[in-house]
Design a protein around this motif. Structure first.
Motif, PDB file in Angstrom:
ATOM      1  N   MET A  23       5.114 -15.071   3.883  1.00 43.52           N
ATOM      2  CA  MET A  23       5.382 -15.803   5.105  1.00 43.52           C
ATOM      3  C   MET A  23       4.635 -16.954   4.823  1.00 43.52           C
ATOM      4  N   GLY A  24       3.791 -17.134   3.761  1.00 38.48           N
ATOM      5  CA  GLY A  24       3.017 -18.318   3.741  1.00 38.48           C
ATOM      6  C   GLY A  24       1.443 -18.213   4.431  1.00 38.48           C
ATOM      7  N   VAL A  25       0.799 -19.364   3.809  1.00 39.53           N
ATOM      8  CA  VAL A  25      -0.901 -19.428   4.503  1.00 39.53           C
ATOM      9  C   VAL A  25      -0.849 -20.095   5.552  1.00 39.53           C
ATOM     10  N   LEU A  26      -1.373 -19.736   6.488  1.00 34.74           N
ATOM     11  CA  LEU A  26      -1.789 -20.436   8.068  1.00 34.74           C
ATOM     12  C   LEU A  26      -3.205 -21.068   7.910  1.00 34.74           C
ATOM     13  N   LEU A  27      -3.889 -20.383   7.415  1.00 33.19           N
ATOM     14  CA  LEU A  27      -5.399 -21.103   7.295  1.00 33.19           C
ATOM     15  C   LEU A  27      -5.876 -20.670   5.940  1.00 33.19           C
ATOM     16  N   ALA A  28      -6.603 -21.725   5.286  1.00 32.11           N
ATOM     17  CA  ALA A  28      -7.021 -21.842   4.071  1.00 32.11           C
ATOM     18  C   ALA A  28      -8.663 -22.204   3.923  1.00 32.11           C
ATOM     19  N   ILE A  29      -9.422 -21.289   3.590  1.00 26.58           N
ATOM     20  CA  ILE A  29     -10.600 -21.809   3.692  1.00 26.58           C
ATOM     21  C   ILE A  29     -11.188 -21.885   2.118  1.00 26.58           C
ATOM     22  N   ASP A  30     -11.761 -22.713   1.696  1.00 21.06           N
ATOM     23  CA  ASP A  30     -12.104 -22.919   0.226  1.00 21.06           C
ATOM     24  C   ASP A  30     -13.570 -23.374   0.162  1.00 21.06           C
ATOM     25  N   ASP A  31     -14.478 -22.319  -0.443  1.00 13.64           N
ATOM     26  CA  ASP A  31     -15.734 -22.999  -1.092  1.00 13.64           C
ATOM     27  C   ASP A  31     -16.644 -23.389   0.127  1.00 13.64           C
ATOM     28  N   VAL A  32     -16.725 -22.822   1.041  1.00 14.74           N
ATOM     29  CA  VAL A  32     -17.282 -23.224   2.689  1.00 14.74           C
ATOM     30  C   VAL A  32     -18.968 -22.810   2.316  1.00 14.74           C
ATOM     31  N   ASN A  33     -19.741 -23.748   2.354  1.00 16.67           N
ATOM     32  CA  ASN A  33     -20.961 -23.386   2.630  1.00 16.67           C
ATOM     33  C   ASN A  33     -21.929 -23.777   3.792  1.00 16.67           C
ATOM     34  N   LEU A  34     -22.752 -23.030   4.348  1.00 14.75           N
ATOM     35  CA  LEU A  34     -23.192 -23.546   5.911  1.00 14.75           C
ATOM     36  C   LEU A  34     -24.796 -23.049   5.614  1.00 14.75           C
ATOM     37  N   SER A  35     -25.896 -23.773   5.575  1.00 15.26           N
ATOM     38  CA  SER A  35     -27.130 -23.416   5.773  1.00 15.26           C
ATOM     39  C   SER A  35     -27.728 -23.945   7.202  1.00 15.26           C
ATOM     40  N   PHE A  36     -28.832 -23.421   7.364  1.00 14.50           N
ATOM     41  CA  PHE A  36     -29.635 -23.482   8.664  1.00 14.50           C
ATOM     42  C   PHE A  36     -31.043 -23.724   7.805  1.00 14.50           C
ATOM     43  N   GLY A  37     -31.563 -24.712   7.573  1.00 12.61           N
ATOM     44  CA  GLY A  37     -32.798 -24.874   7.037  1.00 12.61           C
ATOM     45  C   GLY A  37     -32.745 -24.196   5.706  1.00 12.61           C
ATOM     46  N   GLY A  38     -33.592 -23.277   5.287  1.00 12.17           N
ATOM     47  CA  GLY A  38     -33.534 -22.604   4.210  1.00 12.17           C
ATOM     48  C   GLY A  38     -32.515 -21.356   3.981  1.00 12.17           C
ATOM     49  N   VAL A  39     -31.992 -21.154   5.019  1.00  9.03           N
ATOM     50  CA  VAL A  39     -31.143 -19.804   5.233  1.00  9.03           C
ATOM     51  C   VAL A  39     -29.866 -20.279   5.097  1.00  9.03           C
ATOM     52  N   HIS A  40     -28.980 -19.412   3.860  1.00 12.49           N
ATOM     53  CA  HIS A  40     -27.557 -19.638   3.725  1.00 12.49           C
ATOM     54  C   HIS A  40     -26.951 -18.611   4.383  1.00 12.49           C
ATOM     55  N   ALA A  41     -26.289 -19.246   5.633  1.00 12.32           N
ATOM     56  CA  ALA A  41     -25.230 -18.438   6.288  1.00 12.32           C
ATOM     57  C   ALA A  41     -24.040 -18.205   5.755  1.00 12.32           C
ATOM     58  N   LEU A  42     -23.390 -18.971   4.968  1.00 12.57           N
ATOM     59  CA  LEU A  42     -22.250 -18.783   4.049  1.00 12.57           C
ATOM     60  C   LEU A  42     -22.374 -19.456   2.692  1.00 12.57           C
ATOM     61  N   SER A  43     -22.225 -18.718   1.725  1.00 12.15           N
ATOM     62  CA  SER A  43     -22.248 -19.194   0.320  1.00 12.15           C
ATOM     63  C   SER A  43     -21.172 -19.304  -0.401  1.00 12.15           C
ATOM     64  N   GLY A  44     -20.186 -20.310  -0.569  1.00 11.87           N
ATOM     65  CA  GLY A  44     -19.215 -20.486  -1.372  1.00 11.87           C
ATOM     66  C   GLY A  44     -17.994 -19.562  -0.939  1.00 11.87           C
ATOM     67  N   VAL A  45     -17.813 -19.406   0.496  1.00 15.04           N
ATOM     68  CA  VAL A  45     -16.885 -18.452   1.043  1.00 15.04           C
ATOM     69  C   VAL A  45     -15.429 -19.010   0.905  1.00 15.04           C
ATOM     70  N   SER A  46     -14.527 -18.463   0.458  1.00 15.48           N
ATOM     71  CA  SER A  46     -12.996 -18.896   0.196  1.00 15.48           C
ATOM     72  C   SER A  46     -12.112 -17.555   0.771  1.00 15.48           C
ATOM     73  N   LEU A  47     -11.263 -17.967   1.462  1.00 11.65           N
ATOM     74  CA  LEU A  47     -10.209 -16.722   1.675  1.00 11.65           C
ATOM     75  C   LEU A  47      -8.882 -17.503   2.381  1.00 11.65           C
ATOM     76  N   ASP A  48      -7.835 -16.836   2.346  1.00 12.32           N
ATOM     77  CA  ASP A  48      -6.699 -17.057   2.968  1.00 12.32           C
ATOM     78  C   ASP A  48      -6.267 -16.325   4.023  1.00 12.32           C
ATOM     79  N   VAL A  49      -5.655 -16.985   5.212  1.00 13.08           N
ATOM     80  CA  VAL A  49      -5.059 -15.947   6.323  1.00 13.08           C
ATOM     81  C   VAL A  49      -3.695 -16.333   6.248  1.00 13.08           C
ATOM     82  N   GLU A  50      -2.725 -15.320   5.996  1.00 10.38           N
ATOM     83  CA  GLU A  50      -1.471 -15.661   5.728  1.00 10.38           C
ATOM     84  C   GLU A  50      -0.832 -15.168   7.203  1.00 10.38           C
ATOM     85  N   LYS A  51       0.341 -16.049   7.169  1.00 16.06           N
ATOM     86  CA  LYS A  51       0.828 -16.307   8.760  1.00 16.06           C
ATOM     87  C   LYS A  51       1.563 -14.853   9.237  1.00 16.06           C
TER      88      LYS A  51
END
Length: 255
Positions: A1-29
């Motif tokens: 049915m196709g991809v609705l939401l595409a997350i590609d290589d997301v990185n999120l840090s708070f100071g020295g804490v890496h909450a998300l490291s290279g997160v990639s995923l697809d959410v299909e419709k």
């Protein structure tokens, strides 16, 4: 049915804490995608990035191929993204119907004066909204008997269902559910899973959810993404994830 939401290589840090490291995923419709993992794995951080509450240091978030990273949280609801939270956030002094209506406030176009005085366009819009809720949502989620009751005093499971109704009233393309069955009894969990599946089957709603109840997750999901220490360690069909050694070691454990 196709991809609705595409997350590609997301990185999120708070100071020295890496909450998300290279997160990639697809959410299909039109499917239920679940994100699982231990406490502190980064699941809620990922939800907050998608919702716009956190801004990642790098990476891309595309909804219907449109980049969301530069959009504020209030700009994401009109494009078709709705979310519930872990803790109930209903207004106890309002009725079930009034609480559900609040989910559509950002879509109403009445001016401040007419809304305050409740006349003209504001009155017509609210009447139309009430009719739509009655026709589309009240019966979908079996809320007819409590429609006009105040939230205060309603059982916890019913309040969670009202939250689901409020998230649905804006007709979202993507419904994000943060621990929708947390704190429920076994029968309430089964009912909630049934209502979520009904939203997908009857409305073609795409669902992205987080939960720790593996019986519910594995029975409801079409696709499961497993995160640990801010990284995606596996993804696939529920049956595959239950047999994956890395997932068993990180989260599920041995039977």
């Amino acid at each position: 049915m196709g991809v609705l939401l595409a997350i590609d290589d997301v990185n999120l840090s708070f100071g020295g804490v890496h909450a998300l490291s290279g997160v990639s995923l697809d959410v299909e419709k039109g499917r239920v995608t679940s994100i699982i993992g231990p406490n502190g794995a980064g699941k809620t951080s990922l939800f907050n990035v998608i919702s716009g509450f956190y801004t990642p240091q790098s990476g891309s978030i595309r909804f219907e191929k449109q980049e969301l990273s530069d959009q504020a949280p209030y700009q994401r609801s009109p494009v078709g993204i709705s979310r519930t939270f872990q803790n109930i956030a209903l207004f106890s002094g309002l009725t079930v119907l009034e609480n559900i209506k609040l989910g559509a406030h950002c879509q109403l176009s009445s001016g401040l004066l007419s809304s305050a005085l409740w006349w003209g366009k504001a009155q017509r819009e609210e009447a139309a909204l009430s009719r739509r809720i009655d026709e589309e949502i009240i019966d979908l989620l079996d809320l007819r008997e409590i429609r006009d009751r105040p939230i205060a005093g309603l059982p916890y499971g019913l309040q969670k269902r009202v939250e689901l109704a409020r998230a649905l009233v804006g007709r979202p393309k993507l419904l994000m559910l943060d621990e929708p069955v947390a704190g429920m009894t076994s029968s309430e969990k089964q009912e909630m899973a049934g209502y979520i599946r009904r939203c997908v089957d009857e409305w073609s709603t795409t669902v992205l959810l987080i939960d720790h109840d593996m019986t519910m997750v594995m029975g409801l999901s079409d696709h499961v993404v497993v995160v640990n220490f801010g990284k995606v360690i596996a993804s696939g069909a529920p049956a595959q994830m239950q047999e994956d050694p890395a997932v068993i070691a990180a989260y599920l454990g041995e039977n």
